[in-house]
Design a protein around this motif. Structure first.
Motif, mmCIF file in Angstrom:
data_model
loop_
_atom_site.group_PDB
_atom_site.id
_atom_site.type_symbol
_atom_site.label_atom_id
_atom_site.label_comp_id
_atom_site.label_asym_id
_atom_site.label_seq_id
_atom_site.Cartn_x
_atom_site.Cartn_y
_atom_site.Cartn_z
ATOM 1 N N PRO A 250 0.796 -1.235 0.000
ATOM 2 C CA PRO A 250 0.000 0.000 0.000
ATOM 3 C C PRO A 250 0.830 1.286 0.000
ATOM 4 O O PRO A 250 0.515 2.205 -0.760
ATOM 5 C CB PRO A 250 -0.845 -0.138 1.259
ATOM 6 C CG PRO A 250 -0.996 -1.611 1.443
ATOM 7 C CD PRO A 250 0.283 -2.209 0.969
ATOM 8 N N PRO A 251 1.914 1.389 0.804
ATOM 9 C CA PRO A 251 2.690 2.637 0.712
ATOM 10 C C PRO A 251 3.309 2.831 -0.670
ATOM 11 O O PRO A 251 3.320 3.939 -1.201
ATOM 12 C CB PRO A 251 3.773 2.470 1.778
ATOM 13 C CG PRO A 251 3.253 1.461 2.705
ATOM 14 C CD PRO A 251 2.423 0.545 1.899
ATOM 15 N N ARG A 297 -7.235 5.096 3.531
ATOM 16 C CA ARG A 297 -6.890 3.842 4.198
ATOM 17 C C ARG A 297 -5.713 4.054 5.144
ATOM 18 O O ARG A 297 -5.709 3.560 6.270
ATOM 19 C CB ARG A 297 -6.552 2.800 3.123
ATOM 20 C CG ARG A 297 -6.161 1.488 3.639
ATOM 21 C CD ARG A 297 -7.223 0.892 4.501
ATOM 22 N NE ARG A 297 -7.987 -0.118 3.818
ATOM 23 C CZ ARG A 297 -9.021 -0.733 4.356
ATOM 24 N NH1 ARG A 297 -9.408 -0.428 5.563
ATOM 25 N NH2 ARG A 297 -9.679 -1.643 3.689
ATOM 26 N N ARG A 298 -4.727 4.821 4.691
ATOM 27 C CA ARG A 298 -3.570 5.089 5.548
ATOM 28 C C ARG A 298 -4.004 5.870 6.788
ATOM 29 O O ARG A 298 -3.533 5.606 7.900
ATOM 30 C CB ARG A 298 -2.526 5.880 4.760
ATOM 31 C CG ARG A 298 -1.296 6.210 5.564
ATOM 32 C CD ARG A 298 -0.116 6.477 4.664
ATOM 33 N NE ARG A 298 -0.378 7.535 3.728
ATOM 34 C CZ ARG A 298 -0.219 8.839 4.000
ATOM 35 N NH1 ARG A 298 0.211 9.187 5.177
ATOM 36 N NH2 ARG A 298 -0.475 9.745 3.097
ATOM 37 N N ALA A 301 -5.611 3.477 9.124
ATOM 38 C CA ALA A 301 -4.655 2.572 9.758
ATOM 39 C C ALA A 301 -3.892 3.291 10.851
ATOM 40 O O ALA A 301 -3.708 2.784 11.954
ATOM 41 C CB ALA A 301 -3.696 2.016 8.715
ATOM 42 N N SER A 302 -3.420 4.523 10.529
ATOM 43 C CA SER A 302 -2.635 5.244 11.533
ATOM 44 C C SER A 302 -3.513 5.645 12.714
ATOM 45 O O SER A 302 -3.072 5.633 13.854
ATOM 46 C CB SER A 302 -1.999 6.477 10.898
ATOM 47 O OG SER A 302 -3.015 7.317 10.403
ATOM 48 N N ALA A 305 -4.002 2.628 14.741
ATOM 49 C CA ALA A 305 -2.772 2.260 15.436
ATOM 50 C C ALA A 305 -2.518 3.177 16.606
ATOM 51 O O ALA A 305 -2.042 2.764 17.655
ATOM 52 C CB ALA A 305 -1.601 2.307 14.463
ATOM 53 N N PRO A 405 -6.402 -1.775 14.654
ATOM 54 C CA PRO A 405 -5.858 -0.855 13.645
ATOM 55 C C PRO A 405 -6.394 -1.186 12.254
ATOM 56 O O PRO A 405 -6.244 -2.300 11.757
ATOM 57 C CB PRO A 405 -4.356 -1.094 13.729
ATOM 58 C CG PRO A 405 -4.136 -1.533 15.119
ATOM 59 C CD PRO A 405 -5.352 -2.306 15.512
ATOM 60 N N GLY A 406 -7.043 -0.189 11.640
ATOM 61 C CA GLY A 406 -7.591 -0.367 10.300
ATOM 62 C C GLY A 406 -8.997 -0.906 10.285
ATOM 63 O O GLY A 406 -9.602 -1.035 9.222
ATOM 64 N N TRP A 427 -13.106 -4.467 7.878
ATOM 65 C CA TRP A 427 -11.815 -3.873 7.502
ATOM 66 C C TRP A 427 -11.953 -2.878 6.361
ATOM 67 O O TRP A 427 -10.958 -2.416 5.830
ATOM 68 C CB TRP A 427 -10.829 -4.972 7.112
ATOM 69 C CG TRP A 427 -10.543 -5.892 8.240
ATOM 70 C CD1 TRP A 427 -11.117 -7.088 8.491
ATOM 71 C CD2 TRP A 427 -9.634 -5.674 9.303
ATOM 72 N NE1 TRP A 427 -10.639 -7.638 9.636
ATOM 73 C CE2 TRP A 427 -9.700 -6.783 10.155
ATOM 74 C CE3 TRP A 427 -8.762 -4.643 9.641
ATOM 75 C CZ2 TRP A 427 -8.944 -6.895 11.308
ATOM 76 C CZ3 TRP A 427 -7.999 -4.756 10.776
ATOM 77 C CH2 TRP A 427 -8.091 -5.869 11.604
ATOM 78 N N GLY A 428 -13.174 -2.572 5.998
ATOM 79 C CA GLY A 428 -13.348 -1.632 4.892
ATOM 80 C C GLY A 428 -13.460 -0.208 5.385
ATOM 81 O O GLY A 428 -13.533 0.064 6.575
ATOM 82 N N PRO A 450 -14.161 -2.014 0.857
ATOM 83 C CA PRO A 450 -13.122 -2.869 1.438
ATOM 84 C C PRO A 450 -11.837 -2.933 0.620
ATOM 85 O O PRO A 450 -10.792 -3.283 1.141
ATOM 86 C CB PRO A 450 -13.781 -4.251 1.479
ATOM 87 C CG PRO A 450 -14.767 -4.217 0.373
ATOM 88 C CD PRO A 450 -15.222 -2.801 0.230
ATOM 89 N N ALA A 451 -11.929 -2.615 -0.658
ATOM 90 C CA ALA A 451 -10.728 -2.670 -1.507
ATOM 91 C C ALA A 451 -10.806 -1.529 -2.505
ATOM 92 O O ALA A 451 -11.864 -0.921 -2.696
ATOM 93 C CB ALA A 451 -10.651 -4.015 -2.231
ATOM 94 N N ILE B 285 -3.997 -4.915 6.519
ATOM 95 C CA ILE B 285 -5.362 -4.366 6.482
ATOM 96 C C ILE B 285 -5.946 -4.525 5.075
ATOM 97 O O ILE B 285 -7.101 -4.925 4.913
ATOM 98 C CB ILE B 285 -5.330 -2.887 6.914
ATOM 99 C CG1 ILE B 285 -4.979 -2.795 8.398
ATOM 100 C CG2 ILE B 285 -6.657 -2.212 6.643
ATOM 101 C CD1 ILE B 285 -4.631 -1.408 8.854
ATOM 102 N N GLU B 292 -12.259 -9.949 3.181
ATOM 103 C CA GLU B 292 -13.624 -9.704 3.601
ATOM 104 C C GLU B 292 -14.544 -9.522 2.396
ATOM 105 O O GLU B 292 -15.674 -10.045 2.371
ATOM 106 C CB GLU B 292 -13.641 -8.439 4.461
ATOM 107 C CG GLU B 292 -14.831 -8.341 5.358
ATOM 108 C CD GLU B 292 -14.624 -7.190 6.320
ATOM 109 O OE1 GLU B 292 -14.524 -7.453 7.512
ATOM 110 O OE2 GLU B 292 -14.541 -6.044 5.852
#
Lengths: 551, 430
Positions: A250-251, A297-298, A301-302, A305, A405-406, A427-428, A450-451, B285, B292
């Protein structure tokens, strides 16, 4: 010893003479060598390099279109050539070579030949050879001028077409190779000899895709002499979605998408013809949508976290604090990344809105659909829909809180009630602002992503056993690109309207459906919303005003 | 004073003599003039004491103006006036002092510090170079800073020599420095013992000069002039020493750099680990999101598969039923066909019987006809040969000759014979 010395002294003049003659010969060879050596390009595939100047002579090697040879002489109908790569000399029929000497080696002549060859399918390697010859023959001014830009563009397009040909070739089940595959492999090798590099990507179902690395296009983008259209084509070639490595983390993907967005931003849009402007805009919409997803998304996540695993206690406290605020009290609590994600999503929608759909070419339909699907998947982000929120829907209160996280957890409670009616963690990216409740108060629809480019519809349904959670994906296939979008409620609390569009497992499908709440089964569907009476009567006004599915 | 007065009186006398010489040439005039002059001379003689007094006063005034009997104290000095008669000393640090010649004598002594810079042993190849312990000549650039002991000014006014530096400091310094330098090596003088030598010199010279009323402020050692060869060697040695010193600092610097690199690497490692952790988390994730999404698709896919199975089952049943129906239809069709064929066979048999009967009747009729006209057999055969063959039925000649004779007309045709031939031709044409 004395004898040797005497002899050496006696032979000294002759030694000097010999040395002088050898040096003179070397200088003469150096001076005359380049003038005699002429280069030739092979113009046909599977040309035989023979040991002698006759067709019955044994074949030493097979040459392929575009290969460069040095002509060292001629005999009858054959050129005597030397192949530096194979380190082998031989004879080739004159009709199979294009000698690059005299007028044919002039940059203008090479450019004319390149213009002819660049459009011919199967002659990509020859185009690369001619472009390389032009680069070698052209002066600095010519190379920085329009001719240089044209040669670079031809080089890039030839390489791209070659890669596409290689990607389309399906391997035979028995592992054998056909003549076409052998030709393709040889032409790829010729291209590699000219410094053209390709990236190999592994696609789904084991398919391999070759993508041009894009050096010529990068140089073209930096040339002041390149026209706007050339730069647009170069930018489009550099930012192809199908050439994004699926194995990127992802990054890395975010970084790459940012680079793609920067490249596309460098294209000057106003002077372009409409159809080329449309293409750049479509690509920009896709790239910015993807970037918006990565950044949101980032941020999620952060945020998760930073809150850590103690999010549950925070959730309780946050819910309690927000409960006093009444109606929609949610606020995007994301950091700068989520803000930048919203900005990116808005930019994607803006670029999509600038597309002139009446001037779309038939070939652009797939790209248009992709831009629409990606943009529609992330459109709630542009409206500030992502993030944590606590909102009241009729007699229900819907709150979104971070889990691990996320992870985002959705909690449905009755207004004034303490016990959760439903709790679901996923997780979406859950778009809180997209939540809609029906008139009967027995169903809630909410969007989740989710994606990247895959937006599904969550349906919370009140049944006899309590509230149930179910998900309607864009299509029953391996997640790819698409959305399932809430479009309205039908009276009675049993059905809802859904717009679905997806490209997955190689198939594209767009439909407008009447879906039953129980089991989410499609009752009626049509390819056009106007063909369904239910859509005409009960579609939601905000959906109709904001969706990209009715483009 | 007296000499000056006398010289002025003599000058006046000479002037009078010259006036007399000018007035003497003519006797008459001389006479007249002599009388006048005599009068004048007498007047002058009478005024002479007054003139002399006036001149003396003027001379005294001029003398006082030109040489006033005062001594102005120079800036930064102290003036000491000694009375020659009484021996008393008066000290003045500013202003002026009355100095009566012959009675007073004045001595100025410096109050500020002064620097003495000896040059005799300043250079190794100079006038009187110093000698080191090794016997090497070397020059030393010394600066001696001294002052006068202000507490003993009265005594110093009389005792102190006029040239303090040369008469007092220089001998004392030479006596010390040659001895001091001779106890040290050049290297010590040049570098290591410079401070000690300076300190020793300062101490001893201070003690020595203090007795003479000179206060030593400091002794500074400046440039040490070495012999050229020794200088080169020493400089090299010092350079090596400096290099080793520099190397030590370089090594320390390198150590610090290593530590800095370690710290940077550690920070970088932590940063990378954090970034990698974040990247891994994001990847996890993303993978969970994908999983999912797939999980949400699976029930529909399952339902789709089941639906397809059901559709396939329904299709199978429908196909079987269709096949059964088709088979039954075929059976029925076959039965019908058999019956139809049976009926057709009966009809055919009946038809054959009927045809046979008709054929028998026809053959009987034909047999009868042939019995009457046997030539019809040949005609029928000739017809079967080809449709191109024209058949002419002609009766056989009655005389048993060639049958074509009647056709060729070789003989007179009988009227009775001609009729069948014409009949046959007519039949053929029909």
């Amino acid at each position: 010893m004395r004898t040797l010395t005497t002899l050496s002294l006696r032979e000294l003049p002759s030694l000097w003479l010999t040395t002088a003659v050898a040096l003179g010969s070397a200088v003469l060879l150096m001076l005359c060598g380049p003038a005699q050596a002429a280069t030739a390009l092979v113009v046909q595939d599977a040309v035989a390099l023979r040991a002698a100047a006759k067709d019955s002579a044994p074949v030493q090697a097979q040459l392929w279109r575009g290969e460069a040879l040095e002509i060292r002489g001629e005999r009858l109908d054959h050129f005597q050539v030397y192949d530096y790569r194979r380190e082998r000399g031989g004879f080739v029929r004159k009709s199979q070579l294009l000698p690059l000497d005299g007028a044919a080696a002039e940059p203008a002549a090479l450019l004319a030949a390149l213009r002819l060859v660049r459009q011919q399918p199967g002659a990509e390697s020859l185009g690369l050879g001619l472009a390389a010859a032009y680069v070698q023959a052209a002066s600095v001014e010519q190379m920085n001028g329009g001719g240089g830009a044209e040669a670079l563009e031809a080089m890039g397009q030839s390489a791209e077409r070659l890669a596409d040909r290689a990607s389309r070739t399906q391997p035979r089940p028995d592992g054998g190779s056909t003549a076409a595959e052998a030709q393709l492999a040889a032409q790829l090798e010729v291209a590699a000899r000219y410094g053209v590099r390709f990236r190999t990507l592994a696609r789904d179902a084991g398919a391999m895709q070759l993508c041009y690395e894009g050096d010529a296009f990068r140089r073209l983008l930096g040339m002041p002499a390149a026209s706007g259209e050339q730069k647009a084509r170069a930018a489009l070639a550099l930012t192809r979605s199908d050439c994004v490595d699926p194995a990127l983390t992802p990054p890395q993907r975010e970084q790459f998408d940012q680079w793609r967005a920067d490249v596309l931003d460098k294209v000057d849009l106003p002077p372009l013809p409409t159809h080329w402007r449309n293409r750049v805009l479509m690509r920009q919409a896709s790239v910015w949508s993807s970037l918006a997803y990565q950044q949101a998304r980032r941020a999620g996540a952060s945020m998760g976290a930073s809150r850590g695993t103690g999010a549950a206690s925070n959730t309780v406290a946050g819910t309690g604090a927000n409960s006093a605020m009444g109606t929609v009290s949610g606020s995007a609590s994301g950091n700068g990344a989520s803000d930048s994600g919203a900005v990116a999503a808005r930019k994607a929608l803006e670029q999509f809105a600038r597309i002139v759909s009446v001037d779309l070419a038939e070939d652009d339909q797939a790209a248009f659909n992709e831009a629409a699907m990606r943009g529609n998947a992330m459109r709630w982000l542009a409206m500030g829909g992502v993030g944590l929120s606590d909102q009241t829907l009729g007699s229900l209160r819907l709150s979104l809180q971070p889990g691990q996280p996320g992870e985002t957890c959705l909690t449905l409670t009755a207004v004034g009630g303490r016990e959760a009616l439903l709790r679901h963690c996923a997780w979406g990216l859950v778009m809180g602002a997209s939540a809609r409740i029906n008139r009967e108060g027995n169903a809630v629809a909410i969007a989740s992503v989710p994606a990247d480019g895959w937006r599904e519809l969550w349906v919370l349904r009140k049944s006899a056993q309590g509230w149930r959670f179910s998900v309607l994906p864009p299509v029953a296939a391996q997640p790819g690109l698409g959305y399932a979008e809430f479009a309205g409620w039908l009276p009675g609390g049993q059905e809802l309207l859904v717009a679905r569009e997806a490209r997955a497992e190689g198939r594209y499908r767009r439909s407008f459906e009447v879906v039953q709440l129980d089991g989410l089964e499609t009752k009626r569907q049509a390819g056009d919303a106007s063909m369904l009476g239910a859509f005409q009567r009960w579609q939601a006004a905000d959906w109709k005003g904001a969706t990209l599915s009715l483009r | 004073m007296n000499e000056r007065t006398h010289s002025r009186l003599n000058a006046l006398r000479h002037a009078a003599a010259r006036i007399r010489a000018l007035l003497s040439p003519s006797p008459a005039a001389t006479e007249a003039a002599g009388a006048a002059l005599r009068g004048a001379g007498r007047g002058a003689v009478r005024a002479l004491p007054w003139l002399l007094g006036l001149t003396a006063v003027a001379g005294a005034v001029a003398l006082l103006v030109m040489h006033p009997p005062v001594h102005e104290v120079p800036r930064g000095d102290v003036s000491l006036r000694s009375n020659q008669l009484t021996g008393g000393v008066t000290e003045a640090r500013s202003g002026s002092l009355l100095v009566i010649p012959g009675l007073h004598s004045v001595r100025d002594l410096p109050l500020r510090d002064r620097s003495y810079h000896p040059t005799r042993f300043a250079r190794a190849d100079g006038e009187a170079p110093l000698q080191s312990l090794e016997g090497l000549s070397l020059g030393l650039d010394l600066t001696v800073r001294w002052g006068v002991d202000t507490s003993r000014l009265t005594q110093l006014a009389t005792n102190l020599p006029d040239d303090v530096e040369n008469d007092l400091i220089a001998p004392a310094l030479q006596g010390l420095i040659y001895r001091q330098i001779a106890t040290h090596t050049v290297r010590e003088v040049f570098s290591t013992q410079r401070g000690a030598i300076q300190q020793t010199l300062e101490t001893e010279l201070r003690r020595k000069l203090a007795a003479d009323g000179i206060v030593l402020r400091s002794v500074e050692i400046g440039n040490v002039d070495l012999p050229a060869e020794y200088r080169q060697g020493l400089e090299q040695l010092l350079a090596e020493g400096l290099a080793s010193e520099k190397m030590r600092y370089t090594l320390e610097l390198e150590e610090k750099k290593v530590k800095q690199t370690e710290l940077t690497a550690a920070a970088d490692k932590v940063r990378r680990e954090t970034a990698a952790e974040a990247a891994a988390r994001e990847q996890i994730i993303a993978a969970r999101g994908q999983e999912e999404a797939m999980k949400h698709v699976l029930p529909f896919k399952q339902r789709q598969v089941e639906q397809r199975q059901l559709e396939a089952e329904a299709d199978r049943v429908s196909r079987i039923r269709m096949a059964e129906g088709s088979a039954q239809a075929r059976t029925i069709e076959a039965d019908g066909e058999a019956k139809a064929r049976e009926k057709l066979a009966d009809a055919e048999a009946y038809r054959q019987t009927r045809i046979g009967k008709v054929a028998v009747d026809q053959m009987a009729a034909e047999g009868a006809l042939l019995s009457r006209h046997p030539l019809l057999i040949q005609k029928a055969m000739a017809d079967k040969l080809s449709d191109k063959v024209q058949v002419i039925i002609a009766p056989p000649p009655s005389d048993g000759g060639f049958i074509g004779k009647t056709l060729l007309g070789t003989g007179a045709p009988a009227a009775g014979n001609a009729t069948p031939a014409a009949t046959a031709t007519q039949q053929e044409q029909e």
